[in-house]
Write a protein that holds these residues in place. Structure first.
Motif, PDB file in Angstrom:
ATOM      1  N   MET A   1       0.850  -1.203   0.000  1.00 15.60           N
ATOM      2  CA  MET A   1       0.000   0.000   0.000  1.00 15.60           C
ATOM      3  C   MET A   1       0.879   1.245   0.000  1.00 15.60           C
ATOM      4  O   MET A   1       1.876   1.313   0.705  1.00 15.60           O
ATOM      5  N   ALA A  66     -10.037  -3.580  -6.598  1.00 15.38           N
ATOM      6  CA  ALA A  66     -10.522  -4.113  -5.320  1.00 15.38           C
ATOM      7  C   ALA A  66     -11.514  -5.250  -5.550  1.00 15.38           C
ATOM      8  O   ALA A  66     -11.492  -6.262  -4.840  1.00 15.38           O
ATOM      9  N   GLU A  69      -9.458  -8.324  -6.548  1.00 17.79           N
ATOM     10  CA  GLU A  69      -8.582  -8.854  -5.498  1.00 17.79           C
ATOM     11  C   GLU A  69      -9.363  -9.439  -4.324  1.00 17.79           C
ATOM     12  O   GLU A  69      -8.939 -10.423  -3.729  1.00 17.79           O
ATOM     13  N   PHE A  70     -10.519  -8.842  -4.013  1.00 19.71           N
ATOM     14  CA  PHE A  70     -11.272  -9.282  -2.837  1.00 19.71           C
ATOM     15  C   PHE A  70     -12.553 -10.031  -3.191  1.00 19.71           C
ATOM     16  O   PHE A  70     -13.366 -10.320  -2.316  1.00 19.71           O
ATOM     17  N   PHE A 287      -8.583   2.081  -3.650  1.00 21.36           N
ATOM     18  CA  PHE A 287      -8.139   0.732  -3.290  1.00 21.36           C
ATOM     19  C   PHE A 287      -7.649   0.678  -1.845  1.00 21.36           C
ATOM     20  O   PHE A 287      -7.966  -0.265  -1.102  1.00 21.36           O
ATOM     21  N   ASP A 288      -6.874   1.662  -1.441  1.00 19.88           N
ATOM     22  CA  ASP A 288      -6.367   1.671  -0.070  1.00 19.88           C
ATOM     23  C   ASP A 288      -7.496   1.672   0.954  1.00 19.88           C
ATOM     24  O   ASP A 288      -7.432   0.988   1.976  1.00 19.88           O
ATOM     25  N   LYS A 291      -9.233  -1.788   0.975  1.00 24.13           N
ATOM     26  CA  LYS A 291      -8.375  -2.776   1.633  1.00 24.13           C
ATOM     27  C   LYS A 291      -8.410  -2.605   3.151  1.00 24.13           C
ATOM     28  O   LYS A 291      -8.421  -3.582   3.904  1.00 24.13           O
ATOM     29  N   SER A 292      -8.444  -1.354   3.607  1.00 29.38           N
ATOM     30  CA  SER A 292      -8.465  -1.123   5.050  1.00 29.38           C
ATOM     31  C   SER A 292      -9.749  -1.672   5.676  1.00 29.38           C
ATOM     32  O   SER A 292      -9.726  -2.218   6.782  1.00 29.38           O
ATOM     33  N   LYS A 294     -11.533  -4.159   4.363  1.00 30.11           N
ATOM     34  CA  LYS A 294     -11.401  -5.611   4.244  1.00 30.11           C
ATOM     35  C   LYS A 294     -10.539  -6.175   5.370  1.00 30.11           C
ATOM     36  O   LYS A 294     -10.828  -7.247   5.921  1.00 30.11           O
ATOM     37  N   ASP A 295      -9.504  -5.440   5.737  1.00 32.79           N
ATOM     38  CA  ASP A 295      -8.593  -5.884   6.796  1.00 32.79           C
ATOM     39  C   ASP A 295      -9.144  -5.658   8.197  1.00 32.79           C
ATOM     40  O   ASP A 295      -8.500  -6.028   9.188  1.00 32.79           O
TER      41      ASP A 295
END
Length: 346
Positions: A1, A66, A69-70, A287-288, A291-292, A294-295
């Motif tokens: 990232m 995203a 990837e997810f 995307f960042d 992802k945050s 998702k995490d």
């Protein structure tokens, strides 16, 4: 990232170049399954939506990455000219109520709507591009447009034959003035004898300057007639008109904005005269944020994407900058290390 700096203070209210003055949105829904654990991402575009080959498309690239990837389900809604603040609120609320998380508003025109909808949906993370919100469940994604524009100014000053260049802004709003300020500073600090013509296509609440290619074309022709041989348009859809006008003038260069406009299918025929484009990597911000979420560690507060993190940059399609690249790189280094302080107002 990509590394992102977080700041607490509110920064200048930004404006999406493909600005929203909009009507009831149109939806394009994509579903990849019925798994209740599947991530769902909601995107509310600015006027023009996916396919504008500029600001919205940059956000769409982040969404597509995203999604792939997810393995996410996505829903996309697009604003139209003439809508009310209530329409924007309804668009965001419908996504939140549909279980989409995060919900991302592309453009500063969503700032008021997100402030209201985020409060009523505290368990949803919202993304706001090009503006700043103090709501606890909102990630504000902003860019240092003035820094990328400074580099464009350096290039313009070095490529211009007689130091006559132009800047066309869609509307005289704070964000567009950041582009103008950085560009003008880059030009004049590179060539103190250079002259920068600055023109805005509309003012105040009149947002037509972001969606009128004919106005962009007319403004560019006027500047060309006055001797300008490099023109940078930060004007959303109106910029296409400026690029076309410049292509009709032998020896003149245009500078694109937001996405690599030399690769825009609708503008690629003018690629030989598009010197470069000042790119805002909105896809990285989108995307960042996804992802945050998702995490399980949703980003909140202000995420600033600067030149140091490649949040803004100049494109090199066509190798038109190769003869001046060393000086552009030198200016970039000085901005990153703080030797050059770029202005945000002219």
């Amino acid at each position: 990232m990509r590394r992102v700096s977080k700041i607490a203070a509110a920064c200048t209210v930004s404006a999406a170049l493909a600005f929203t003055a909009t009507a009831c949105g149109e939806a394009s829904t994509e579903s990849t399954g019925s798994d209740s654990d599947q991530m769902k991402i909601g995107m509310a575009y600015d006027v023009g939506g996916r396919g504008d080959n500029s600001f919205n498309d940059s956000a769409a690239r982040g969404l597509d990455k995203a999604k792939a990837e997810f393995d996410a389900e996505t829903k996309e809604l697009t604003a139209k000219s003439g809508e009310t603040p209530a329409d924007r609120e309804q668009r965001l609320a419908s996504l939140a109520e549909g279980g989409y998380n995060p919900v991302i508003g592309v453009g500063f025109a969503y700032s008021d709507a997100i402030a209201k909808v985020a409060k009523s949906h505290p368990d949803t993370t919202f993304g706001l591009i090009d503006s700043v919100s103090d709501a606890k469940n909102v990630s504000s994604i902003v860019f240092t447009e003035e820094q990328g524009s400074y580099l464009a100014g350096v290039a313009a000053a070095l490529k211009s034959k007689d130091g006559q260049v132009g800047f066309i802004g869609g509307v005289d709003l704070p964000l567009i003035k950041k582009f103008a300020a950085g560009f003008q500073q880059g030009v004049t600090e590179t060539n103190p004898k250079a002259k920068v013509q600055i023109q805005y296509l509309s003012t105040g609440s009149d947002l037509s300057g972001f969606g009128s290619p004919d106005k962009g074309e007319a403004a560019a022709k006027g500047m060309l007639d006055k001797g300008a041989d490099v023109i940078f348009a930060a004007a959303g859809g109106s910029g296409a008109g400026a690029i076309e006008a410049v292509a009709g003038k032998k020896g003149a260069w245009s500078i694109g904005v937001d996405s690599d406009q030399a690769k825009d299918p609708a503008l690629s025929k003018y690629a030989d005269t598009i010197m470069t484009s000042v790119v805002k990597n909105v896809d990285s911000g989108v995307f960042d944020l996804v992802k945050s979420v998702k995490d399980g560690k949703p980003m909140t507060g202000t995420q600033t994407y600067s030149l140091a993190e490649d949040g803004v940059s100049l494109t090199t399609t066509g190798d038109h900058l190769k003869d001046v690249q060393a000086k552009i790189d030198e200016a970039k280094k000085k901005i990153v290390d703080g030797s050059i302080k770029v202005k945000t107002t002219t």
